[in-house]
Design a protein around this motif. Sequence first.
Motif, PDB file in Angstrom:
ATOM      1  N   MET A   1      10.188  35.104  24.833  1.00 14.45           N
ATOM      2  CA  MET A   1      11.048  34.843  25.925  1.00 14.45           C
ATOM      3  C   MET A   1      12.459  34.274  25.732  1.00 14.45           C
ATOM      4  SD  MET A   1       8.305  34.542  29.079  1.00 14.45           S
ATOM      5  CE  MET A   1       9.670  34.655  30.088  1.00 14.45           C
ATOM      6  N   PRO A   2      13.420  34.633  25.019  1.00 12.90           N
ATOM      7  CA  PRO A   2      14.545  34.104  24.306  1.00 12.90           C
ATOM      8  C   PRO A   2      15.364  33.388  25.590  1.00 12.90           C
ATOM      9  CG  PRO A   2      15.011  36.351  24.440  1.00 12.90           C
ATOM     10  CD  PRO A   2      13.569  36.165  24.623  1.00 12.90           C
ATOM     11  N   ILE A   3      15.816  32.150  25.482  1.00 13.38           N
ATOM     12  CA  ILE A   3      16.921  31.437  26.518  1.00 13.38           C
ATOM     13  C   ILE A   3      17.940  31.229  25.694  1.00 13.38           C
ATOM     14  CG2 ILE A   3      17.334  29.094  27.588  1.00 13.38           C
ATOM     15  CD1 ILE A   3      14.181  28.709  27.305  1.00 13.38           C
ATOM     16  N   ILE A   4      19.055  32.096  26.415  1.00 17.02           N
ATOM     17  CA  ILE A   4      20.453  32.286  25.904  1.00 17.02           C
ATOM     18  C   ILE A   4      21.441  31.481  26.566  1.00 17.02           C
ATOM     19  CG2 ILE A   4      21.998  34.017  25.052  1.00 17.02           C
ATOM     20  CD1 ILE A   4      19.524  35.887  24.568  1.00 17.02           C
ATOM     21  N   LEU A   5      22.087  30.857  26.213  1.00 20.64           N
ATOM     22  CA  LEU A   5      23.560  30.361  26.778  1.00 20.64           C
ATOM     23  C   LEU A   5      24.584  31.260  26.477  1.00 20.64           C
ATOM     24  CD1 LEU A   5      25.285  28.222  28.167  1.00 20.64           C
ATOM     25  CD2 LEU A   5      25.541  27.117  25.973  1.00 20.64           C
ATOM     26  N   SER A   6      25.195  31.986  27.714  1.00 17.26           N
ATOM     27  CA  SER A   6      26.203  32.787  27.181  1.00 17.26           C
ATOM     28  C   SER A   6      27.541  32.240  27.686  1.00 17.26           C
ATOM     29  CB  SER A   6      26.037  34.159  28.277  1.00 17.26           C
ATOM     30  OG  SER A   6      24.820  34.666  27.331  1.00 17.26           O
ATOM     31  N   ILE A   7      28.774  32.467  27.298  1.00 12.19           N
ATOM     32  CA  ILE A   7      30.041  32.020  27.479  1.00 12.19           C
ATOM     33  C   ILE A   7      30.786  33.080  27.593  1.00 12.19           C
ATOM     34  CG2 ILE A   7      31.977  30.435  26.412  1.00 12.19           C
ATOM     35  CD1 ILE A   7      29.750  29.083  24.933  1.00 12.19           C
ATOM     36  N   GLU A   8      31.701  33.021  28.484  1.00 13.85           N
ATOM     37  CA  GLU A   8      32.922  33.959  28.605  1.00 13.85           C
ATOM     38  C   GLU A   8      34.231  33.687  29.040  1.00 13.85           C
ATOM     39  OE1 GLU A   8      34.807  37.464  28.735  1.00 13.85           O
ATOM     40  OE2 GLU A   8      35.198  36.064  30.402  1.00 13.85           O
ATOM     41  N   THR A   9      35.170  33.760  28.207  1.00 14.04           N
ATOM     42  CA  THR A   9      36.461  33.216  28.470  1.00 14.04           C
ATOM     43  C   THR A   9      37.489  34.180  27.944  1.00 14.04           C
ATOM     44  OG1 THR A   9      36.520  32.443  25.748  1.00 14.04           O
ATOM     45  CG2 THR A   9      35.891  30.952  27.691  1.00 14.04           C
ATOM     46  N   SER A  10      37.420  35.357  28.229  1.00 16.04           N
ATOM     47  CA  SER A  10      38.206  36.421  27.662  1.00 16.04           C
ATOM     48  C   SER A  10      39.676  36.753  28.480  1.00 16.04           C
ATOM     49  CB  SER A  10      37.737  37.968  27.763  1.00 16.04           C
ATOM     50  OG  SER A  10      36.434  37.998  26.946  1.00 16.04           O
ATOM     51  N   THR A  11      39.548  36.033  29.833  1.00 17.49           N
ATOM     52  CA  THR A  11      40.784  36.049  30.806  1.00 17.49           C
ATOM     53  C   THR A  11      41.121  34.885  31.085  1.00 17.49           C
ATOM     54  OG1 THR A  11      39.442  36.560  32.541  1.00 17.49           O
ATOM     55  CG2 THR A  11      40.174  38.465  31.323  1.00 17.49           C
ATOM     56  N   LYS A  12      41.786  34.680  32.185  1.00 20.31           N
ATOM     57  CA  LYS A  12      42.363  33.387  32.543  1.00 20.31           C
ATOM     58  C   LYS A  12      41.150  32.573  33.058  1.00 20.31           C
ATOM     59  CE  LYS A  12      44.064  35.166  37.115  1.00 20.31           C
ATOM     60  NZ  LYS A  12      44.828  35.179  37.834  1.00 20.31           N
ATOM     61  N   GLY A  13      40.061  33.264  33.418  1.00 20.71           N
ATOM     62  CA  GLY A  13      39.068  32.532  34.166  1.00 20.71           C
ATOM     63  C   GLY A  13      37.870  32.170  32.910  1.00 20.71           C
ATOM     64  N   CYS A  14      37.057  31.432  33.286  1.00 23.24           N
ATOM     65  CA  CYS A  14      35.907  31.205  32.267  1.00 23.24           C
ATOM     66  C   CYS A  14      34.363  31.001  32.990  1.00 23.24           C
ATOM     67  CB  CYS A  14      35.980  30.121  31.381  1.00 23.24           C
ATOM     68  SG  CYS A  14      36.109  28.444  32.382  1.00 23.24           S
ATOM     69  N   SER A  15      33.329  31.352  32.394  1.00 20.87           N
ATOM     70  CA  SER A  15      32.036  31.243  32.985  1.00 20.87           C
ATOM     71  C   SER A  15      31.232  30.822  31.826  1.00 20.87           C
ATOM     72  CB  SER A  15      31.519  32.338  33.802  1.00 20.87           C
ATOM     73  OG  SER A  15      31.818  33.642  32.953  1.00 20.87           O
ATOM     74  N   ALA A  16      29.985  30.382  32.372  1.00 17.33           N
ATOM     75  CA  ALA A  16      28.949  30.184  31.395  1.00 17.33           C
ATOM     76  C   ALA A  16      27.641  30.429  32.220  1.00 17.33           C
ATOM     77  CB  ALA A  16      28.932  28.606  31.124  1.00 17.33           C
ATOM     78  N   ALA A  17      26.465  30.881  31.542  1.00 16.32           N
ATOM     79  CA  ALA A  17      25.308  31.309  32.158  1.00 16.32           C
ATOM     80  C   ALA A  17      23.943  30.991  31.208  1.00 16.32           C
ATOM     81  CB  ALA A  17      25.424  32.745  32.757  1.00 16.32           C
ATOM     82  N   ILE A  18      22.966  30.883  31.878  1.00 16.28           N
ATOM     83  CA  ILE A  18      21.602  30.671  31.227  1.00 16.28           C
ATOM     84  C   ILE A  18      20.933  31.748  31.637  1.00 16.28           C
ATOM     85  CG2 ILE A  18      19.535  29.321  30.648  1.00 16.28           C
ATOM     86  CD1 ILE A  18      21.893  27.827  29.407  1.00 16.28           C
ATOM     87  N   HIS A  19      20.341  32.668  30.586  1.00 11.40           N
ATOM     88  CA  HIS A  19      19.287  33.883  30.890  1.00 11.40           C
ATOM     89  C   HIS A  19      18.008  33.394  30.114  1.00 11.40           C
ATOM     90  CE1 HIS A  19      23.040  35.864  31.922  1.00 11.40           C
ATOM     91  NE2 HIS A  19      22.297  36.655  32.753  1.00 11.40           N
ATOM     92  N   GLN A  20      16.884  33.649  30.716  1.00  7.11           N
ATOM     93  CA  GLN A  20      15.855  33.556  29.949  1.00  7.11           C
ATOM     94  C   GLN A  20      14.789  34.860  29.909  1.00  7.11           C
ATOM     95  OE1 GLN A  20      12.793  30.710  31.372  1.00  7.11           O
ATOM     96  NE2 GLN A  20      11.666  30.792  29.572  1.00  7.11           N
ATOM     97  N   ASP A  21      14.825  35.684  28.951  1.00 11.28           N
ATOM     98  CA  ASP A  21      14.154  36.942  28.873  1.00 11.28           C
ATOM     99  C   ASP A  21      15.125  37.957  29.619  1.00 11.28           C
ATOM    100  OD1 ASP A  21      12.412  38.687  27.834  1.00 11.28           O
ATOM    101  OD2 ASP A  21      11.007  38.433  29.568  1.00 11.28           O
ATOM    102  N   GLY A  22      16.391  37.545  29.853  1.00 12.94           N
ATOM    103  CA  GLY A  22      17.246  38.574  30.633  1.00 12.94           C
ATOM    104  C   GLY A  22      17.277  38.363  31.977  1.00 12.94           C
ATOM    105  N   LYS A  23      16.564  37.361  32.382  1.00  8.26           N
ATOM    106  CA  LYS A  23      16.823  37.081  33.831  1.00  8.26           C
ATOM    107  C   LYS A  23      17.602  35.817  34.008  1.00  8.26           C
ATOM    108  CE  LYS A  23      12.128  38.704  35.116  1.00  8.26           C
ATOM    109  NZ  LYS A  23      10.922  38.283  35.461  1.00  8.26           N
ATOM    110  N   LEU A  24      18.365  35.601  34.980  1.00  3.57           N
ATOM    111  CA  LEU A  24      19.621  34.685  35.230  1.00  3.57           C
ATOM    112  C   LEU A  24      18.819  33.420  35.834  1.00  3.57           C
ATOM    113  CD1 LEU A  24      22.395  33.956  35.197  1.00  3.57           C
ATOM    114  CD2 LEU A  24      22.722  34.976  37.543  1.00  3.57           C
TER     115      LEU A  24
END
Length: 235
Positions: free
Chosen positions: A1-24
Amino acid sequence: MPIILSIETSTKGCSAAIHQDGKLLSISEIYNEKSSSGMLTTLIQHVVKTAGLTYESLDAIAVAKGPGSYTGLRIGVSTAKGLCYTLDKPLISVNTLEAMAYAISDFRILNEESTSFDLLCPMLDARRMEVYCAIYNAYTQEQVEETQAKIIDENSFNEILQKKKVLFFGDGASKCRSTLGQNPNALFLETTLNPSAKSVGILATNVFERGQFENVADFEPFYLKEFMATTAKVK
């Protein structure tokens, strides 16, 4: 059950999220000018804390690799690589447009007849009438046309639009509506769909399970085009 930190900065905004086994587990996002450099670290700290985790409990760091804003991508990838080095965690990259195509399911309307489409075309604004885009099957998410920088005119997508209904969306789609919108098979999402770490994290879970990690030392953003700097003339 991987725990993954995701980062998104492709546009003028940005976001970060944590998923465990694909669940937010947690997500934090902000969309305004120059938010990537000023807020990304704060967003990351917030999602880790909100999820009740520590940085050491993460199994991988995922980042939207592009295409998109040169500055935004550079900040996102640099931050992700720094975390990977510091925490000794693997790096996962996800195509920004693929993540946008995956996210479109959140915007489906209940009346399927009025929103029926065959293909998805996420678009990110480039310059003038140019966009970064790709085409995906709306049902299987399979890529139909590869990621490209495309200058939009009245003949764009003609061959596909003769046979299929295409949903165009993203911050690059609005400027294409007057040019492409005369075709009845060209549909446009009324709401602007921004790239988000939410969909990046779900796709990253699949990549993690396949063991497809990036070489942290050599990895670079998927800029698609070379950065074109402008300089003012000195009189």
